[in-house]
Motif scaffolding. Sequence first.
Motif, PDB file in Angstrom:
ATOM      1  N   THR A 133       0.787  -1.306  -0.312  1.00 22.74           N
ATOM      2  CA  THR A 133      -0.079   0.205   0.060  1.00 22.74           C
ATOM      3  C   THR A 133       0.436   1.546  -0.109  1.00 22.74           C
ATOM      4  OG1 THR A 133      -1.511  -1.814   1.176  1.00 22.74           O
ATOM      5  CG2 THR A 133      -1.721   1.157   1.607  1.00 22.74           C
ATOM      6  N   ALA A 134       0.790   2.209  -0.547  1.00 27.79           N
ATOM      7  CA  ALA A 134       0.900   3.206  -1.081  1.00 27.79           C
ATOM      8  C   ALA A 134       0.868   4.885  -0.892  1.00 27.79           C
ATOM      9  CB  ALA A 134       2.246   3.954  -2.728  1.00 27.79           C
ATOM     10  N   VAL A 135       1.060   5.467   0.496  1.00 27.57           N
ATOM     11  CA  VAL A 135       0.411   6.992   0.041  1.00 27.57           C
ATOM     12  C   VAL A 135       1.216   7.605  -0.106  1.00 27.57           C
ATOM     13  CG1 VAL A 135      -0.079   8.928   2.600  1.00 27.57           C
ATOM     14  CG2 VAL A 135      -0.498   5.744   2.578  1.00 27.57           C
ATOM     15  N   SER A 136       1.498   7.694  -1.709  1.00 24.58           N
ATOM     16  CA  SER A 136       2.035   8.538  -2.071  1.00 24.58           C
ATOM     17  C   SER A 136       1.617   9.672  -3.276  1.00 24.58           C
ATOM     18  CB  SER A 136       2.970   7.932  -2.714  1.00 24.58           C
ATOM     19  OG  SER A 136       4.034   8.412  -3.799  1.00 24.58           O
ATOM     20  N   GLU A 137       1.134  10.518  -3.891  1.00 21.94           N
ATOM     21  CA  GLU A 137       0.722  11.269  -5.134  1.00 21.94           C
ATOM     22  C   GLU A 137       1.435  10.731  -6.312  1.00 21.94           C
ATOM     23  OE1 GLU A 137       1.591  15.627  -4.772  1.00 21.94           O
ATOM     24  OE2 GLU A 137       0.162  15.853  -2.483  1.00 21.94           O
ATOM     25  N   ASP A 138       2.569  10.011  -5.936  1.00 16.91           N
ATOM     26  CA  ASP A 138       3.093   8.996  -7.083  1.00 16.91           C
ATOM     27  C   ASP A 138       3.356   7.699  -6.906  1.00 16.91           C
ATOM     28  OD1 ASP A 138       4.001   8.977  -9.927  1.00 16.91           O
ATOM     29  OD2 ASP A 138       6.260   9.500  -9.226  1.00 16.91           O
ATOM     30  N   ALA A 139       1.726   7.130  -6.515  1.00 20.30           N
ATOM     31  CA  ALA A 139       1.660   5.593  -6.216  1.00 20.30           C
ATOM     32  C   ALA A 139       2.150   4.574  -7.559  1.00 20.30           C
ATOM     33  CB  ALA A 139       0.389   5.656  -6.203  1.00 20.30           C
ATOM     34  N   ALA A 140       1.509   5.108  -8.680  1.00 18.49           N
ATOM     35  CA  ALA A 140       1.503   4.405 -10.155  1.00 18.49           C
ATOM     36  C   ALA A 140       3.235   4.126 -10.431  1.00 18.49           C
ATOM     37  CB  ALA A 140       0.977   5.129 -11.601  1.00 18.49           C
ATOM     38  N   ALA A 141       3.866   5.283 -10.177  1.00 19.07           N
ATOM     39  CA  ALA A 141       5.657   4.986 -10.490  1.00 19.07           C
ATOM     40  C   ALA A 141       6.172   3.665  -9.276  1.00 19.07           C
ATOM     41  CB  ALA A 141       6.391   5.860  -9.865  1.00 19.07           C
ATOM     42  N   ILE A 142       5.302   3.961  -7.927  1.00 18.81           N
ATOM     43  CA  ILE A 142       5.949   3.303  -6.864  1.00 18.81           C
ATOM     44  C   ILE A 142       5.514   1.789  -7.217  1.00 18.81           C
ATOM     45  CG2 ILE A 142       5.444   2.115  -4.548  1.00 18.81           C
ATOM     46  CD1 ILE A 142       5.251   5.787  -3.760  1.00 18.81           C
ATOM     47  N   GLN A 143       3.937   1.597  -7.983  1.00 21.78           N
ATOM     48  CA  GLN A 143       3.545   0.582  -8.465  1.00 21.78           C
ATOM     49  C   GLN A 143       4.200  -0.290  -9.047  1.00 21.78           C
ATOM     50  OE1 GLN A 143      -0.311   0.578  -9.843  1.00 21.78           O
ATOM     51  NE2 GLN A 143      -0.626  -1.614  -9.276  1.00 21.78           N
ATOM     52  N   ALA A 144       4.862   0.341 -10.570  1.00 24.40           N
ATOM     53  CA  ALA A 144       5.937   0.019 -11.412  1.00 24.40           C
ATOM     54  C   ALA A 144       6.688  -0.543 -10.586  1.00 24.40           C
ATOM     55  CB  ALA A 144       5.528   1.012 -12.445  1.00 24.40           C
ATOM     56  N   ALA A 145       7.156  -0.391  -9.997  1.00 25.13           N
ATOM     57  CA  ALA A 145       8.569  -0.528  -9.888  1.00 25.13           C
ATOM     58  C   ALA A 145       8.090  -1.514  -8.350  1.00 25.13           C
ATOM     59  CB  ALA A 145       9.347   0.604  -9.054  1.00 25.13           C
ATOM     60  N   VAL A 146       7.328  -1.758  -8.217  1.00 26.29           N
ATOM     61  CA  VAL A 146       7.254  -2.635  -7.213  1.00 26.29           C
ATOM     62  C   VAL A 146       6.717  -4.302  -8.123  1.00 26.29           C
ATOM     63  CG1 VAL A 146       5.991  -3.672  -5.536  1.00 26.29           C
ATOM     64  CG2 VAL A 146       6.623  -1.429  -4.844  1.00 26.29           C
ATOM     65  N   GLU A 147       5.893  -4.324  -8.706  1.00 20.54           N
ATOM     66  CA  GLU A 147       5.519  -4.857  -9.778  1.00 20.54           C
ATOM     67  C   GLU A 147       6.702  -5.298 -10.686  1.00 20.54           C
ATOM     68  OE1 GLU A 147       1.789  -3.978 -12.105  1.00 20.54           O
ATOM     69  OE2 GLU A 147       0.861  -3.517 -10.061  1.00 20.54           O
ATOM     70  N   GLN A 148       7.820  -5.369 -11.196  1.00 18.26           N
ATOM     71  CA  GLN A 148       8.767  -5.552 -11.507  1.00 18.26           C
ATOM     72  C   GLN A 148       9.151  -6.435 -10.745  1.00 18.26           C
ATOM     73  OE1 GLN A 148      11.896  -2.489 -12.590  1.00 18.26           O
ATOM     74  NE2 GLN A 148       9.829  -1.848 -13.586  1.00 18.26           N
TER      75      GLN A 148
ATOM     76  N   GLN B  95       5.436 -10.841  -7.654  1.00 19.22           N
ATOM     77  CA  GLN B  95       4.129 -12.036  -9.029  1.00 19.22           C
ATOM     78  C   GLN B  95       4.348 -12.936  -8.267  1.00 19.22           C
ATOM     79  OE1 GLN B  95       7.152 -11.482 -12.306  1.00 19.22           O
ATOM     80  NE2 GLN B  95       6.756  -9.358 -12.492  1.00 19.22           N
ATOM     81  N   ALA B  96       5.370 -13.560  -7.443  1.00 22.81           N
ATOM     82  CA  ALA B  96       4.407 -14.985  -7.872  1.00 22.81           C
ATOM     83  C   ALA B  96       4.178 -15.191  -6.508  1.00 22.81           C
ATOM     84  CB  ALA B  96       6.149 -15.599  -6.712  1.00 22.81           C
ATOM     85  N   PHE B  97       3.682 -14.063  -5.673  1.00 22.87           N
ATOM     86  CA  PHE B  97       2.310 -13.667  -4.308  1.00 22.87           C
ATOM     87  C   PHE B  97       1.601 -13.769  -5.090  1.00 22.87           C
ATOM     88  CE2 PHE B  97       5.824 -13.983  -1.349  1.00 22.87           C
ATOM     89  CZ  PHE B  97       5.503 -14.636  -0.499  1.00 22.87           C
ATOM     90  N   ASP B  98       0.983 -12.835  -5.924  1.00 25.79           N
ATOM     91  CA  ASP B  98       0.242 -12.787  -6.736  1.00 25.79           C
ATOM     92  C   ASP B  98      -0.583 -11.903  -5.914  1.00 25.79           C
ATOM     93  OD1 ASP B  98      -2.294 -12.327  -8.791  1.00 25.79           O
ATOM     94  OD2 ASP B  98      -3.262 -13.139  -7.302  1.00 25.79           O
ATOM     95  N   GLY B  99       0.925 -10.811  -5.694  1.00 25.30           N
ATOM     96  CA  GLY B  99      -0.042  -9.261  -4.845  1.00 25.30           C
ATOM     97  C   GLY B  99      -1.102  -8.577  -5.232  1.00 25.30           C
ATOM     98  N   GLN B 100      -0.808  -7.665  -3.656  1.00 24.69           N
ATOM     99  CA  GLN B 100      -2.090  -6.664  -4.606  1.00 24.69           C
ATOM    100  C   GLN B 100      -1.728  -5.464  -3.835  1.00 24.69           C
ATOM    101  OE1 GLN B 100      -6.396  -7.410  -3.088  1.00 24.69           O
ATOM    102  NE2 GLN B 100      -5.361  -9.702  -3.274  1.00 24.69           N
ATOM    103  N   PHE B 101      -1.769  -4.929  -5.240  1.00 21.68           N
ATOM    104  CA  PHE B 101      -1.183  -3.276  -5.093  1.00 21.68           C
ATOM    105  C   PHE B 101      -2.280  -2.394  -4.395  1.00 21.68           C
ATOM    106  CE2 PHE B 101       2.330   0.028  -4.787  1.00 21.68           C
ATOM    107  CZ  PHE B 101       1.618   1.138  -5.472  1.00 21.68           C
ATOM    108  N   TYR B 102      -2.307  -1.084  -3.260  1.00 23.05           N
ATOM    109  CA  TYR B 102      -3.026  -0.144  -3.408  1.00 23.05           C
ATOM    110  C   TYR B 102      -2.482   1.198  -2.698  1.00 23.05           C
ATOM    111  CZ  TYR B 102      -5.873  -4.440  -1.734  1.00 23.05           C
ATOM    112  OH  TYR B 102      -6.894  -5.689  -2.611  1.00 23.05           O
ATOM    113  N   GLN B 103      -3.648   2.437  -3.170  1.00 20.88           N
ATOM    114  CA  GLN B 103      -3.132   3.607  -2.879  1.00 20.88           C
ATOM    115  C   GLN B 103      -3.600   3.855  -1.813  1.00 20.88           C
ATOM    116  OE1 GLN B 103      -3.355   6.092  -6.172  1.00 20.88           O
ATOM    117  NE2 GLN B 103      -2.590   7.978  -5.013  1.00 20.88           N
ATOM    118  N   ALA B 104      -3.637   4.573  -0.859  1.00 25.89           N
ATOM    119  CA  ALA B 104      -4.474   5.099   0.486  1.00 25.89           C
ATOM    120  C   ALA B 104      -3.936   6.454   0.833  1.00 25.89           C
ATOM    121  CB  ALA B 104      -4.094   4.361   2.086  1.00 25.89           C
TER     122      ALA B 104
END
Length: 238
Positions: free
Chosen positions: A127-142, A147-156
Motif C-alpha cells: 500500500t502506497a501513501v503517495s501522489e506518485d503511487a503509479a510509479a511505485i506500483q510499476a517498480a514494485v510489480e517488477q 509476482q509469485a505471491f500474486d500480490g495486491q497493490f493499493y493506494q491510500a
Amino acid sequence: MNPLQKALGGVKASEGQKQRIRALAAARAGAKKKRWALSVAACAAMLFLALAAGGFLYLTPVTVIGVDGSPSVELLVNRFDRVVGTKSYNTEGQAALSTLSLTHMPFWEAVGLLLEGLPPEGGLAVTAVSEDAAAIQAAVEQNPVYQAFDGQFYQADRGCLADAHAQGLSVGRYRAYLELQQYGSSVTIDDCRHMTMGELQQQVKACQGHGKEASSSNASSQGNSYGHGHSYKHRYGH
C-alpha cells in the motif's frame, strides 16, 4: 629588514610620525585579515546552511509504503526514493526489521528484501501513501517475488494513514479492515492485528462473493429489463 622598515629608513620624520605610520599600517593589515576572516566565516555559514537544507530534505519522508504479509512493516521514503525510516506493527514485523538494514536503500530494493522473507501462505498487499503511487506500483510489480505471491497493490491517502496509526495498525491492514466494513463484516480492529494479510484477503474475497450472489439474485428477481450492476470504489483503495 621588512619593506616597511626599508621605507621608513629613508624618511626623515620624527619618531612619533614613524610610530603613527607603523600603527596605520598595522591597522590596515588587521582590517584586511578581519575582512578575510569574515568572508571565510560567511562562506562556511552558507555551506553549513546548504548542507543542513540538503540533510533536511534527505531525512524528510514524503511517502509511506506498507508491506503486509504475515509481518506488517511500513517504509518511510524521501523525495529521492530512499528509505529513511522503518516501522513494524507486529512481532513478525519486528523480527523482519531486526535482521534487515533497509535505511538509505532505494525503496524497491527494500521492498524486495522484505518480500524474500515472507512465508507463502501469508498473502501480500503493498500500500502506497503517495501522489506518485503509479510509479511505485510499476517498480514494485517488477519484483519476481511480488509476482509469485500474486500480490495486491493499493493506494491510500493521508487520512487513512493517520486513522490506521491511531488504531495501531499498518495502513495496509487498516485499508483491508475498511473494505470489510463496507460489506458489513464482523471482523474487528483487534482481529486485524492478529490475522495474516492472506486471511484478511480471504475474508474480503468471501464478502465480495456474497455481494455478487446477492446482486445477481436481486437482478434476477427484478427482471432483465430492470437489472443493473452496482460497484463501489472505496476512497482508501481500489
